[in-house]
Design an enzyme around this catalytic site. Sequence first.
Site, PDB file in Angstrom:
ATOM      1  CG  ASP A 179      -4.470 -10.690   6.033  1.00 24.16           C
ATOM      2  OD1 ASP A 179      -5.070 -10.473   4.965  1.00 24.16           O
ATOM      3  OD2 ASP A 179      -3.904  -9.794   6.689  1.00 24.16           O
ATOM      4  CG  ASP A 230       5.350 -11.226   5.080  1.00 25.52           C
ATOM      5  OD1 ASP A 230       4.749 -10.900   4.029  1.00 25.52           O
ATOM      6  OD2 ASP A 230       6.447 -10.725   5.410  1.00 25.52           O
ATOM      7  CE1 TYR A 234      -2.582  -2.563  -6.634  1.00 26.41           C
ATOM      8  CE2 TYR A 234      -3.537  -1.298  -8.431  1.00 26.41           C
ATOM      9  CZ  TYR A 234      -3.657  -2.241  -7.424  1.00 26.41           C
ATOM     10  OH  TYR A 234      -4.866  -2.870  -7.235  1.00 26.41           O
ATOM     11  CE  LYS A 250      -3.136  -6.122  -7.574  1.00 24.67           C
ATOM     12  NZ  LYS A 250      -3.504  -7.339  -6.822  1.00 24.67           N
ATOM     13  CB  THR A 306     -12.178   2.361  -8.595  1.00 26.00           C
ATOM     14  OG1 THR A 306     -11.212   2.793  -9.564  1.00 26.00           O
ATOM     15  CG2 THR A 306     -11.885   3.014  -7.267  1.00 26.00           C
ATOM     16  CB  THR A 327     -11.784  -1.955  -0.257  1.00 24.55           C
ATOM     17  OG1 THR A 327     -10.739  -1.107  -0.768  1.00 24.55           O
ATOM     18  CG2 THR A 327     -12.116  -3.019  -1.300  1.00 24.55           C
TER      19      THR A 327
END
Length: 273
Positions: free
Chosen positions: A59, A85, A179, A183, A211, A214
Amino acid sequence: MKWRYKGFSKWLLKRGADDLVQYPYFKDKAVAIVGGAEGIGRSCAKLYAGQQAKVFLADINEEKSEELCNEIKGQGGWIEYVKTDATNPEEMRRFAESVGSDNRELYAVINCTGGFTGYTPTIDLSDKEWDRILRLNLYSTFYSCKELAAKMIPSKKGSIVNVTSISARTALENTPIHYSCSKAAVESMTRVLAAELGPFGIRVNAVAPGTTKTERAIGVRGEATMDLWGKNIPRGVLATPEEIAKVILFLTSDEAEHITGVSLDVNGGQLIV
């Protein structure tokens, strides 16, 4: 910075051990989680550590990653963190080398990188932002699959799970085109990789969450909006990151050994309303 901790073999999650199926397959096996410092990836790291796996974390967020490592370490889990990265192919190669440095069998790869920072209508979207989100969601997953699948081939066994999104399947309010497209491309990549890697004993699947509550999603959409969305789906509530992580855990287990090339919807019925 790297973290490595070898603790005792059993530890309890905060919710208690009775909530979680214990799979024997993960003990002492390497599990690589790319994009694991927050959200679904973070929940995956905690679940796999609870299964006595050796968790390798990639991460870019060093602060969040160190915080997670300390938490897992404090509960007796094992984790190694390499600041990475994932949109940089050289850094992903370096991470893959660290995973295979002690010749431990790489049992599973979880790709959780991605996201977006806000909604922009298509006609206002800059070329730079289009490229940035595709690199974040699509390129990162490609680099991870390419480098880490190579580590699985010698053992003729392994499982990869790519986290996609309900946005790959349908248009969602306030979800931008770059986005959704990125995906959807990851889901296509998943099927191609399943066909390519199947002869080597490697399964490749995707999980497409609806959804999910988070911290990042709440920050982008607002908690009130997310609560309203939850009330409007058949299950009546949005999923937590841990609920998505449990599905990923199952898909990488030997219980799912005949499942490959699928994208599993985990959305509480959000897609059908």
